[in-house]
Design a protein around this motif. Sequence first.
Motif, mmCIF file in Angstrom:
data_model
loop_
_atom_site.group_PDB
_atom_site.id
_atom_site.type_symbol
_atom_site.label_atom_id
_atom_site.label_comp_id
_atom_site.label_asym_id
_atom_site.label_seq_id
_atom_site.Cartn_x
_atom_site.Cartn_y
_atom_site.Cartn_z
ATOM 1 N N LYS A 20 2.375 -1.205 4.709
ATOM 2 C CA LYS A 20 1.562 -2.431 4.790
ATOM 3 C C LYS A 20 1.759 -3.318 3.559
ATOM 4 O O LYS A 20 1.623 -2.856 2.425
ATOM 5 C CB LYS A 20 0.087 -2.058 4.932
ATOM 6 C CG LYS A 20 -0.849 -3.264 5.007
ATOM 7 C CD LYS A 20 -2.305 -2.844 5.136
ATOM 8 C CE LYS A 20 -3.237 -4.037 5.056
ATOM 9 N NZ LYS A 20 -4.648 -3.637 4.995
ATOM 10 N N TYR A 54 0.830 -1.211 0.000
ATOM 11 C CA TYR A 54 0.000 0.000 0.000
ATOM 12 C C TYR A 54 0.860 1.256 0.000
ATOM 13 O O TYR A 54 2.014 1.219 0.424
ATOM 14 C CB TYR A 54 -0.927 -0.006 1.221
ATOM 15 C CG TYR A 54 -2.045 -1.024 1.076
ATOM 16 C CD1 TYR A 54 -3.228 -0.669 0.453
ATOM 17 C CD2 TYR A 54 -1.899 -2.327 1.510
ATOM 18 C CE1 TYR A 54 -4.254 -1.598 0.299
ATOM 19 C CE2 TYR A 54 -2.916 -3.259 1.357
ATOM 20 C CZ TYR A 54 -4.088 -2.888 0.748
ATOM 21 O OH TYR A 54 -5.095 -3.806 0.581
ATOM 22 N N THR A 57 -8.435 -4.662 8.321
ATOM 23 C CA THR A 57 -9.314 -5.247 7.315
ATOM 24 C C THR A 57 -10.720 -5.246 7.904
ATOM 25 O O THR A 57 -10.961 -5.869 8.934
ATOM 26 C CB THR A 57 -8.865 -6.672 6.971
ATOM 27 O OG1 THR A 57 -7.472 -6.632 6.640
ATOM 28 C CG2 THR A 57 -9.644 -7.236 5.800
#
Length: 521
Positions: A497, A408, A453
Amino acid sequence: MYTSLLHVRQAINFERQLIDHLETYIEQETVRLKDIKRFYAKVSDLHSEVYSGPSASMANPLVAFTLIKRLQSEWLNLVYSDEAQENTQALRSGYKEVEEEGFLPKLEDLQGAAKGLMRLQDVYSLQVGALVRGQFQRISNGNPIDIYSPIVSIPLSGDDCFLVGKVAYEQEDYYHSVQWLEESVRLFRGTGGEWSPENEGTLEDALDHLAFSHFKTGNVSSALSLSQELLNHDPMNRRVLKNIEKYERLLVEYPPLLSANTELKRPNTTYLRTRNTYERLCQTQGIQPRHYENPRLFCDYFTNDSPGLLLQPIRREVLSLQPYVVLYHRFISDSEAESIQDIAQTGLRRSVVASGEKQATAEYRISKSAWLKETAHPVIGRLDQRITMLTGLNVHPPYAEYLQVVNYGIGGHYEPHFDHATSASSPLFRLNTGNRVATFMIYLSSVDAGGSTAFIHANFSVPVVENAALFWWNLLRNGQGDGDTLHAGCPVLVGDKWVANKWIHEYGQEFQRRCSPDPEE
Ligand SMILES: O=C(O)CCC(=O)C(=O)O
Ligand SMILES: [Fe+2]
Protein backbone atom coordinates in the motif's frame (compact mmCIF):
# COMPACT_ATOMS: atom_id res chain seq x y z
CA MET A 1 12.91 -3.37 6.71
CA TYR A 2 9.59 -4.60 8.12
CA THR A 3 8.13 -1.09 8.12
CA SER A 4 8.04 -0.81 4.32
CA LEU A 5 7.18 -3.45 1.77
CA LEU A 6 9.51 -1.83 -0.74
CA HIS A 7 12.47 -2.83 1.40
CA VAL A 8 11.10 -6.32 1.95
CA ARG A 9 10.92 -6.68 -1.84
CA GLN A 10 14.54 -5.58 -2.18
CA ALA A 11 15.58 -8.28 0.30
CA ILE A 12 14.70 -10.90 -2.33
CA ASN A 13 17.82 -9.92 -4.29
CA PHE A 14 20.01 -10.44 -1.26
CA GLU A 15 18.64 -13.90 -0.69
CA ARG A 16 19.34 -14.66 -4.34
CA GLN A 17 23.02 -13.87 -3.75
CA LEU A 18 23.00 -16.15 -0.71
CA ILE A 19 21.47 -18.93 -2.77
CA ASP A 20 24.36 -18.61 -5.25
CA HIS A 21 26.92 -18.85 -2.44
CA LEU A 22 25.17 -21.91 -1.04
CA GLU A 23 25.10 -23.54 -4.46
CA THR A 24 28.87 -23.11 -4.81
CA TYR A 25 29.31 -24.50 -1.31
CA ILE A 26 27.19 -27.56 -2.08
CA GLU A 27 29.13 -28.20 -5.30
CA GLN A 28 32.46 -27.98 -3.47
CA GLU A 29 31.29 -30.15 -0.60
CA THR A 30 29.92 -32.69 -3.08
CA VAL A 31 33.32 -32.91 -4.78
CA ARG A 32 34.98 -33.26 -1.38
CA LEU A 33 32.63 -36.03 -0.26
CA LYS A 34 33.03 -37.77 -3.63
CA ASP A 35 36.80 -37.86 -3.04
CA ILE A 36 36.35 -39.22 0.45
CA LYS A 37 33.97 -41.88 -0.83
CA ARG A 38 36.48 -42.89 -3.51
CA PHE A 39 39.17 -43.34 -0.88
CA TYR A 40 36.76 -45.25 1.37
CA ALA A 41 35.74 -47.57 -1.48
CA LYS A 42 39.33 -48.19 -2.48
CA VAL A 43 40.48 -49.08 1.04
CA SER A 44 37.43 -51.16 1.96
CA ASP A 45 37.71 -53.06 -1.34
CA LEU A 46 41.35 -53.83 -0.54
CA HIS A 47 40.28 -55.19 2.81
CA SER A 48 37.55 -57.40 1.44
CA GLU A 49 39.45 -58.59 -1.66
CA VAL A 50 43.20 -58.48 -1.09
CA TYR A 51 43.89 -58.62 2.67
CA SER A 52 41.28 -61.17 3.62
CA GLY A 53 42.20 -63.58 0.81
CA PRO A 54 43.95 -66.89 1.49
CA SER A 55 47.22 -65.76 -0.03
CA ALA A 56 49.54 -63.85 2.22
CA SER A 57 49.37 -60.62 0.27
CA MET A 58 51.67 -58.82 2.72
CA ALA A 59 54.46 -60.79 1.20
CA ASN A 60 54.00 -58.51 -1.78
CA PRO A 61 56.23 -55.51 -1.00
CA LEU A 62 53.98 -53.23 -3.04
CA VAL A 63 50.99 -54.19 -0.93
CA ALA A 64 53.02 -53.70 2.23
CA PHE A 65 54.35 -50.36 1.05
CA THR A 66 50.93 -48.97 0.16
CA LEU A 67 49.50 -50.10 3.50
CA ILE A 68 52.29 -48.35 5.37
CA LYS A 69 51.96 -45.25 3.22
CA ARG A 70 48.25 -45.06 3.88
CA LEU A 71 48.61 -45.45 7.60
CA GLN A 72 51.51 -43.07 7.89
CA SER A 73 50.30 -40.39 5.52
CA GLU A 74 47.01 -40.81 3.63
CA TRP A 75 44.69 -41.27 6.62
CA LEU A 76 46.35 -38.33 8.32
CA ASN A 77 45.91 -36.12 5.29
CA LEU A 78 42.31 -37.10 4.99
CA VAL A 79 41.35 -36.78 8.62
CA TYR A 80 43.11 -33.46 9.08
CA SER A 81 42.10 -32.00 5.74
CA ASP A 82 41.23 -28.29 5.82
CA GLU A 83 38.97 -28.58 2.83
CA ALA A 84 35.70 -28.68 4.76
CA GLN A 85 36.75 -25.63 6.71
CA GLU A 86 37.83 -23.83 3.55
CA ASN A 87 34.44 -24.51 2.00
CA THR A 88 32.64 -23.26 5.11
CA GLN A 89 34.91 -20.25 5.16
CA ALA A 90 34.06 -19.41 1.55
CA LEU A 91 30.35 -19.72 2.36
CA ARG A 92 30.73 -17.46 5.38
CA SER A 93 32.68 -14.81 3.53
CA GLY A 94 30.00 -14.83 0.83
CA TYR A 95 27.42 -14.27 3.55
CA LYS A 96 29.54 -11.51 5.09
CA GLU A 97 29.72 -9.72 1.76
CA VAL A 98 25.94 -9.61 1.57
CA GLU A 99 25.75 -8.61 5.21
CA GLU A 100 28.19 -5.75 4.70
CA GLU A 101 25.98 -4.28 2.04
CA GLY A 102 23.83 -3.47 5.07
CA PHE A 103 20.51 -4.67 3.76
CA LEU A 104 19.99 -7.91 5.64
CA PRO A 105 17.11 -7.70 8.13
CA LYS A 106 18.02 -7.09 11.75
CA LEU A 107 16.56 -8.73 14.82
CA GLU A 108 14.24 -5.73 15.11
CA ASP A 109 12.88 -6.55 11.64
CA LEU A 110 12.16 -10.14 12.56
CA GLN A 111 10.42 -9.08 15.74
CA GLY A 112 8.53 -6.34 13.90
CA ALA A 113 7.39 -8.81 11.25
CA ALA A 114 6.23 -11.24 13.96
CA LYS A 115 4.31 -8.44 15.67
CA GLY A 116 2.81 -7.54 12.29
CA LEU A 117 1.49 -11.09 11.93
CA MET A 118 -0.05 -10.96 15.41
CA ARG A 119 -1.62 -7.58 14.60
CA LEU A 120 -3.24 -9.05 11.48
CA GLN A 121 -4.41 -12.02 13.54
CA ASP A 122 -6.08 -9.65 16.00
CA VAL A 123 -7.54 -6.94 13.80
CA TYR A 124 -8.94 -9.37 11.23
CA SER A 125 -9.82 -12.11 13.80
CA LEU A 126 -7.70 -14.58 11.85
CA GLN A 127 -7.34 -18.15 12.99
CA VAL A 128 -3.75 -19.00 13.87
CA GLY A 129 -4.22 -22.59 12.73
CA ALA A 130 -5.24 -21.42 9.26
CA LEU A 131 -2.43 -18.83 9.08
CA VAL A 132 0.00 -21.64 9.78
CA ARG A 133 -1.39 -23.52 6.78
CA GLY A 134 -0.90 -20.36 4.70
CA GLN A 135 -4.59 -19.41 4.69
CA PHE A 136 -6.38 -16.26 5.81
CA GLN A 137 -9.54 -17.39 7.57
CA ARG A 138 -11.95 -16.14 10.15
CA ILE A 139 -14.58 -18.19 11.99
CA SER A 140 -18.06 -16.92 11.23
CA ASN A 141 -21.09 -18.69 12.76
CA GLY A 142 -18.89 -21.66 13.53
CA ASN A 143 -17.61 -21.99 9.94
CA PRO A 144 -14.24 -20.89 8.62
CA ILE A 145 -14.52 -18.31 5.86
CA ASP A 146 -11.67 -17.24 3.62
CA ILE A 147 -10.93 -13.53 3.96
CA TYR A 148 -8.42 -13.76 1.18
CA SER A 149 -7.28 -16.67 -0.97
CA PRO A 150 -3.61 -16.46 -1.83
CA ILE A 151 -2.44 -17.84 -5.19
CA VAL A 152 0.41 -19.63 -3.47
CA SER A 153 0.08 -20.49 0.18
CA ILE A 154 3.21 -20.60 2.26
CA PRO A 155 2.74 -22.87 5.26
CA LEU A 156 4.72 -22.05 8.38
CA SER A 157 7.11 -24.48 10.08
CA GLY A 158 7.31 -25.37 13.76
CA ASP A 159 10.31 -23.08 14.02
CA ASP A 160 8.46 -20.19 12.31
CA CYS A 161 5.67 -20.50 14.87
CA PHE A 162 8.20 -20.84 17.67
CA LEU A 163 9.70 -17.52 16.69
CA VAL A 164 6.38 -15.67 16.66
CA GLY A 165 5.46 -17.30 19.98
CA LYS A 166 8.78 -16.31 21.47
CA VAL A 167 8.35 -12.66 20.47
CA ALA A 168 4.98 -12.68 22.28
CA TYR A 169 6.49 -14.57 25.23
CA GLU A 170 9.26 -12.02 25.62
CA GLN A 171 6.67 -9.27 25.80
CA GLU A 172 4.87 -11.30 28.48
CA ASP A 173 1.97 -11.55 26.07
CA TYR A 174 0.87 -15.08 26.92
CA TYR A 175 -2.41 -14.75 25.01
CA HIS A 176 -0.49 -14.86 21.74
CA SER A 177 2.43 -17.01 22.92
CA VAL A 178 0.07 -19.85 23.90
CA GLN A 179 -1.57 -19.90 20.48
CA TRP A 180 1.61 -19.73 18.43
CA LEU A 181 3.59 -22.13 20.63
CA GLU A 182 0.72 -24.65 20.52
CA GLU A 183 1.15 -24.69 16.74
CA SER A 184 4.91 -24.87 17.09
CA VAL A 185 4.77 -27.86 19.43
CA ARG A 186 2.25 -29.59 17.16
CA LEU A 187 4.45 -29.11 14.09
CA PHE A 188 7.69 -30.02 15.86
CA ARG A 189 6.04 -33.19 17.17
CA GLY A 190 4.94 -33.95 13.62
CA THR A 191 8.53 -33.97 12.40
CA GLY A 192 9.51 -36.27 15.26
CA GLY A 193 11.42 -33.47 16.95
CA GLU A 194 14.15 -33.84 14.33
CA TRP A 195 16.79 -31.14 14.34
CA SER A 196 17.35 -28.96 11.25
CA PRO A 197 20.44 -26.82 10.84
CA GLU A 198 18.49 -23.66 9.97
CA ASN A 199 16.25 -23.77 13.04
CA GLU A 200 16.42 -21.44 16.01
CA GLY A 201 14.30 -23.58 18.33
CA THR A 202 13.65 -27.23 19.08
CA LEU A 203 10.65 -29.21 20.29
CA GLU A 204 12.08 -28.92 23.79
CA ASP A 205 12.38 -25.12 23.56
CA ALA A 206 8.79 -24.88 22.33
CA LEU A 207 7.51 -27.19 25.09
CA ASP A 208 9.40 -25.19 27.69
CA HIS A 209 8.02 -21.82 26.56
CA LEU A 210 4.52 -23.19 26.07
CA ALA A 211 4.41 -24.83 29.51
CA PHE A 212 5.39 -21.55 31.15
CA SER A 213 2.91 -19.55 29.06
CA HIS A 214 0.12 -21.90 30.18
CA PHE A 215 1.23 -21.55 33.77
CA LYS A 216 1.13 -17.76 33.45
CA THR A 217 -2.42 -17.87 32.09
CA GLY A 218 -3.54 -20.11 34.97
CA ASN A 219 -3.72 -23.33 32.97
CA VAL A 220 -1.62 -25.38 35.42
CA SER A 221 -2.70 -28.80 34.18
CA SER A 222 -1.47 -28.09 30.64
CA ALA A 223 1.71 -26.62 32.10
CA LEU A 224 2.18 -29.89 34.00
CA SER A 225 1.58 -32.28 31.13
CA LEU A 226 3.86 -30.31 28.78
CA SER A 227 6.59 -30.23 31.42
CA GLN A 228 6.29 -34.00 31.79
CA GLU A 229 6.69 -34.36 28.03
CA LEU A 230 9.70 -32.08 28.19
CA LEU A 231 11.21 -34.16 30.96
CA ASN A 232 11.01 -37.25 28.73
CA HIS A 233 13.32 -35.47 26.27
CA ASP A 234 15.57 -33.96 28.93
CA PRO A 235 15.38 -36.18 32.07
CA MET A 236 18.21 -34.44 33.92
CA ASN A 237 16.72 -30.94 33.70
CA ARG A 238 16.42 -29.87 37.33
CA ARG A 239 14.47 -26.73 36.57
CA VAL A 240 11.78 -28.73 34.81
CA LEU A 241 11.70 -31.24 37.67
CA LYS A 242 11.15 -28.43 40.13
CA ASN A 243 8.43 -26.91 37.96
CA ILE A 244 6.65 -30.27 37.81
CA GLU A 245 6.70 -30.50 41.61
CA LYS A 246 5.36 -26.96 41.83
CA TYR A 247 2.57 -27.58 39.32
CA GLU A 248 1.56 -30.82 41.06
CA ARG A 249 1.38 -29.03 44.39
CA LEU A 250 -0.67 -26.22 42.89
CA LEU A 251 -3.12 -28.66 41.37
CA VAL A 252 -3.68 -30.30 44.75
CA GLU A 253 -4.00 -26.99 46.57
CA TYR A 254 -6.15 -25.30 43.93
CA PRO A 255 -7.93 -27.97 41.88
CA PRO A 256 -8.95 -26.46 38.55
CA LEU A 257 -12.64 -25.73 38.20
CA LEU A 258 -14.08 -27.98 35.56
CA SER A 259 -16.36 -25.23 34.39
CA ALA A 260 -13.54 -22.70 34.22
CA ASN A 261 -13.62 -20.76 31.01
CA THR A 262 -10.34 -21.53 29.33
CA GLU A 263 -10.84 -18.90 26.64
CA LEU A 264 -7.94 -16.48 26.92
CA LYS A 265 -8.54 -12.78 26.92
CA ARG A 266 -6.66 -10.67 24.44
CA PRO A 267 -4.44 -8.07 26.14
CA ASN A 268 -5.15 -4.45 25.32
CA THR A 269 -1.63 -3.51 24.31
CA THR A 270 -2.74 -0.60 22.18
CA TYR A 271 -4.86 1.10 24.87
CA LEU A 272 -7.25 2.09 22.12
CA ARG A 273 -10.62 3.10 23.48
CA THR A 274 -12.10 2.75 20.04
CA ARG A 275 -10.56 -0.66 19.35
CA ASN A 276 -13.78 -2.56 18.74
CA THR A 277 -15.19 0.00 16.32
CA TYR A 278 -11.83 0.34 14.60
CA GLU A 279 -11.49 -3.40 14.06
CA ARG A 280 -15.07 -3.80 12.92
CA LEU A 281 -14.58 -1.03 10.36
CA CYS A 282 -11.34 -2.61 9.16
CA GLN A 283 -13.05 -5.99 8.76
CA THR A 284 -16.28 -4.91 7.16
CA GLN A 285 -15.70 -1.60 5.43
CA GLY A 286 -18.23 -0.15 7.84
CA ILE A 287 -21.89 0.67 7.68
CA GLN A 288 -21.54 3.50 5.28
CA PRO A 289 -25.05 4.63 4.27
CA ARG A 290 -26.00 3.96 0.67
CA HIS A 291 -26.87 6.91 -1.49
CA TYR A 292 -30.54 5.92 -1.52
CA GLU A 293 -30.56 5.79 2.28
CA ASN A 294 -29.18 9.29 2.59
CA PRO A 295 -30.25 11.35 -0.40
CA ARG A 296 -27.84 14.09 0.55
CA LEU A 297 -24.96 11.83 -0.45
CA PHE A 298 -24.31 11.72 -4.17
CA CYS A 299 -21.89 11.08 -7.02
CA ASP A 300 -21.32 13.52 -9.83
CA TYR A 301 -18.93 14.78 -12.45
CA PHE A 302 -17.26 17.73 -10.81
CA THR A 303 -15.36 20.66 -12.32
CA ASN A 304 -15.44 23.15 -9.47
CA ASP A 305 -16.00 25.67 -12.29
CA SER A 306 -12.33 25.36 -13.03
CA PRO A 307 -11.40 25.69 -16.73
CA GLY A 308 -8.75 23.03 -16.24
CA LEU A 309 -11.41 20.47 -15.37
CA LEU A 310 -14.07 21.45 -17.89
CA LEU A 311 -13.04 18.97 -20.56
CA GLN A 312 -12.35 16.21 -18.12
CA PRO A 313 -14.51 16.55 -15.02
CA ILE A 314 -13.57 14.41 -12.08
CA ARG A 315 -15.81 11.66 -10.70
CA ARG A 316 -16.73 12.89 -7.23
CA GLU A 317 -18.28 10.62 -4.61
CA VAL A 318 -19.52 12.33 -1.46
CA LEU A 319 -19.05 9.71 1.26
CA SER A 320 -20.00 11.63 4.36
CA LEU A 321 -21.37 15.05 5.25
CA GLN A 322 -20.34 15.20 8.89
CA PRO A 323 -17.41 15.13 8.67
CA TYR A 324 -17.35 16.13 5.02
CA VAL A 325 -15.42 13.38 3.21
CA VAL A 326 -15.22 13.02 -0.57
CA LEU A 327 -13.51 10.54 -2.81
CA TYR A 328 -12.24 11.81 -6.17
CA HIS A 329 -11.96 8.85 -8.52
CA ARG A 330 -9.14 8.62 -11.09
CA PHE A 331 -7.47 11.65 -9.58
CA ILE A 332 -4.05 10.42 -10.66
CA SER A 333 -2.91 8.31 -13.61
CA ASP A 334 -1.09 4.98 -13.31
CA SER A 335 2.12 6.47 -14.63
CA GLU A 336 1.94 9.49 -12.30
CA ALA A 337 1.39 7.19 -9.31
CA GLU A 338 4.32 5.07 -10.39
CA SER A 339 6.59 8.12 -10.81
CA ILE A 340 5.71 9.36 -7.34
CA GLN A 341 6.64 5.98 -5.86
CA ASP A 342 9.93 5.98 -7.79
CA ILE A 343 10.87 9.51 -6.75
CA ALA A 344 10.06 8.75 -3.12
CA GLN A 345 12.04 5.49 -2.92
CA THR A 346 15.42 6.82 -1.86
CA GLY A 347 13.92 9.22 0.67
CA LEU A 348 11.80 6.67 2.55
CA ARG A 349 12.42 6.70 6.32
CA ARG A 350 10.51 5.17 9.22
CA SER A 351 7.37 7.27 9.72
CA VAL A 352 7.09 9.39 12.85
CA VAL A 353 4.23 10.87 14.82
CA ALA A 354 3.98 14.02 16.94
CA SER A 355 5.10 13.23 20.47
CA GLY A 356 4.93 16.33 22.68
CA GLU A 357 7.00 19.00 20.98
CA LYS A 358 9.02 16.45 19.01
CA GLN A 359 8.45 13.69 16.52
CA ALA A 360 9.09 10.04 17.27
CA THR A 361 8.51 6.58 15.85
CA ALA A 362 5.59 4.67 17.34
CA GLU A 363 4.12 1.16 17.24
CA TYR A 364 0.82 2.69 16.24
CA ARG A 365 2.21 3.92 12.94
CA ILE A 366 4.10 1.28 10.97
CA SER A 367 5.23 2.61 7.61
CA LYS A 368 7.99 4.54 5.90
CA SER A 369 7.54 7.97 4.41
CA ALA A 370 9.34 10.54 2.30
CA TRP A 371 8.69 14.25 1.78
CA LEU A 372 8.71 15.44 -1.82
CA LYS A 373 9.24 19.07 -2.72
CA GLU A 374 7.62 20.47 -5.82
CA THR A 375 11.08 20.81 -7.36
CA ALA A 376 11.76 17.05 -7.11
CA HIS A 377 9.83 16.29 -10.32
CA PRO A 378 7.34 18.12 -12.59
CA VAL A 379 4.63 15.56 -11.72
CA ILE A 380 4.43 16.91 -8.17
CA GLY A 381 3.65 20.44 -9.33
CA ARG A 382 1.01 19.04 -11.67
CA LEU A 383 -0.67 17.26 -8.75
CA ASP A 384 -0.55 20.42 -6.64
CA GLN A 385 -2.28 22.28 -9.45
CA ARG A 386 -4.94 19.59 -9.73
CA ILE A 387 -5.56 19.71 -5.96
CA THR A 388 -6.01 23.47 -6.19
CA MET A 389 -8.40 23.15 -9.13
CA LEU A 390 -10.54 20.68 -7.17
CA THR A 391 -10.49 22.28 -3.75
CA GLY A 392 -9.75 25.91 -4.55
CA LEU A 393 -7.14 25.76 -1.78
CA ASN A 394 -3.65 27.21 -1.81
CA VAL A 395 -1.26 24.28 -1.57
CA HIS A 396 2.03 26.16 -1.87
CA PRO A 397 4.39 25.87 1.10
CA PRO A 398 4.11 27.19 3.77
CA TYR A 399 0.31 27.11 3.29
CA ALA A 400 0.55 23.39 2.82
CA GLU A 401 3.23 20.84 3.67
CA TYR A 402 5.34 19.08 1.07
CA LEU A 403 3.82 15.92 -0.37
CA GLN A 404 4.28 13.04 2.06
CA VAL A 405 4.58 9.67 0.32
CA VAL A 406 3.91 6.66 2.54
CA ASN A 407 4.64 2.97 1.99
CA TYR A 408 3.26 0.50 4.52
CA GLY A 409 5.09 -2.61 5.73
CA ILE A 410 4.14 -6.01 7.10
CA GLY A 411 0.79 -5.54 8.83
CA GLY A 412 1.56 -1.82 8.38
CA HIS A 413 -1.06 0.51 9.81
CA TYR A 414 -1.82 3.89 11.33
CA GLU A 415 -4.10 3.52 14.31
CA PRO A 416 -6.89 6.03 14.97
CA HIS A 417 -5.51 9.56 15.04
CA PHE A 418 -6.19 13.13 14.01
CA ASP A 419 -4.20 14.73 11.25
CA HIS A 420 -4.55 18.15 12.90
CA ALA A 421 -2.59 19.15 15.99
CA THR A 422 -4.44 18.68 19.25
CA SER A 423 -1.98 20.56 21.45
CA ALA A 424 -0.54 24.04 21.11
CA SER A 425 3.03 22.71 21.43
CA SER A 426 2.68 20.33 18.45
CA PRO A 427 5.55 20.38 15.93
CA LEU A 428 2.86 20.86 13.25
CA PHE A 429 2.75 24.55 14.12
CA ARG A 430 6.38 25.08 13.07
CA LEU A 431 5.29 26.32 9.65
CA ASN A 432 3.55 29.24 11.39
CA THR A 433 0.55 28.86 9.11
CA GLY A 434 -1.89 27.51 11.65
CA ASN A 435 -3.26 24.03 12.01
CA ARG A 436 -3.92 21.42 9.28
CA VAL A 437 -7.28 22.51 8.00
CA ALA A 438 -7.69 19.76 5.42
CA THR A 439 -6.21 16.46 4.26
CA PHE A 440 -5.90 15.45 0.63
CA MET A 441 -4.80 11.81 0.53
CA ILE A 442 -4.07 10.00 -2.73
CA TYR A 443 -4.10 6.20 -3.02
CA LEU A 444 -1.05 5.46 -5.15
CA SER A 445 -1.62 1.71 -5.29
CA SER A 446 -4.23 -0.95 -4.78
CA VAL A 447 -3.97 -3.61 -2.09
CA ASP A 448 -5.07 -7.25 -2.19
CA ALA A 449 -6.73 -7.22 1.23
CA GLY A 450 -7.03 -4.91 4.22
CA GLY A 451 -5.62 -1.38 4.39
CA SER A 452 -8.93 0.54 4.33
CA THR A 453 -9.14 4.04 5.72
CA ALA A 454 -11.54 3.94 8.68
CA PHE A 455 -13.40 6.94 10.09
CA ILE A 456 -14.05 5.79 13.62
CA HIS A 457 -16.67 8.19 14.98
CA ALA A 458 -18.29 8.68 11.61
CA ASN A 459 -18.62 4.88 11.44
CA PHE A 460 -17.52 4.12 7.91
CA SER A 461 -14.42 3.04 6.12
CA VAL A 462 -13.12 3.55 2.63
CA PRO A 463 -11.45 0.67 0.80
CA VAL A 464 -8.23 1.47 -1.02
CA VAL A 465 -9.30 2.71 -4.46
CA GLU A 466 -6.23 2.83 -6.67
CA ASN A 467 -5.57 6.29 -8.14
CA ALA A 468 -8.42 7.90 -6.20
CA ALA A 469 -7.98 10.70 -3.66
CA LEU A 470 -9.77 11.25 -0.38
CA PHE A 471 -10.44 14.76 0.90
CA TRP A 472 -11.75 15.93 4.24
CA TRP A 473 -11.75 18.99 6.49
CA ASN A 474 -9.98 18.41 9.80
CA LEU A 475 -11.07 21.68 11.42
CA LEU A 476 -14.48 23.14 12.06
CA ARG A 477 -15.18 26.60 10.68
CA ASN A 478 -14.28 28.09 14.07
CA GLY A 479 -10.77 26.63 13.81
CA GLN A 480 -11.29 23.93 16.43
CA GLY A 481 -10.39 20.34 15.55
CA ASP A 482 -13.34 18.27 14.33
CA GLY A 483 -13.44 15.23 16.64
CA ASP A 484 -15.44 13.35 14.02
CA THR A 485 -12.39 13.14 11.75
CA LEU A 486 -10.72 10.53 13.96
CA HIS A 487 -9.46 8.09 11.33
CA ALA A 488 -7.03 5.24 10.76
CA GLY A 489 -5.15 3.31 8.10
CA CYS A 490 -6.16 -0.31 8.77
CA PRO A 491 -3.37 -2.92 8.77
CA VAL A 492 -2.51 -4.09 5.29
CA LEU A 493 -3.43 -7.77 5.19
CA VAL A 494 -1.99 -8.57 1.76
CA GLY A 495 -0.47 -6.06 -0.62
CA ASP A 496 1.88 -3.14 -1.05
CA LYS A 497 0.00 0.00 0.00
CA TRP A 498 1.22 3.44 -1.02
CA VAL A 499 -0.50 6.72 -0.23
CA ALA A 500 0.48 10.37 -0.60
CA ASN A 501 -0.71 13.03 1.86
CA LYS A 502 -1.03 16.72 1.16
CA TRP A 503 -1.81 18.55 4.37
CA ILE A 504 -3.24 21.98 3.84
CA HIS A 505 -2.96 24.62 6.56
CA GLU A 506 -5.39 27.28 7.78
CA TYR A 507 -3.52 30.35 6.59
CA GLY A 508 -3.70 31.17 2.92
CA GLN A 509 -7.22 29.76 2.62
CA GLU A 510 -9.05 32.74 4.16
CA PHE A 511 -10.89 33.56 0.95
CA GLN A 512 -11.61 29.96 0.11
CA ARG A 513 -13.20 28.69 3.28
CA ARG A 514 -15.56 30.92 5.18
CA CYS A 515 -14.96 30.90 8.92
CA SER A 516 -17.71 31.01 11.49
CA PRO A 517 -17.90 31.14 15.27
CA ASP A 518 -20.57 28.42 15.21
CA PRO A 519 -19.07 25.28 16.86
CA GLU A 520 -21.56 23.14 14.94
CA GLU A 521 -20.30 24.16 11.51
O1 LIG B 1 -3.28 5.08 4.95
C1 LIG B 1 -4.39 5.47 5.26
O2 LIG B 1 -5.41 4.94 4.84
C2 LIG B 1 -4.52 6.63 6.21
C3 LIG B 1 -3.24 7.36 6.39
C4 LIG B 1 -3.35 8.50 7.33
O3 LIG B 1 -4.32 8.70 7.96
C5 LIG B 1 -2.21 9.41 7.49
O4 LIG B 1 -1.16 9.17 6.88
O5 LIG B 1 -2.35 10.39 8.24
FE1 LIG C 1 -4.25 10.59 8.96
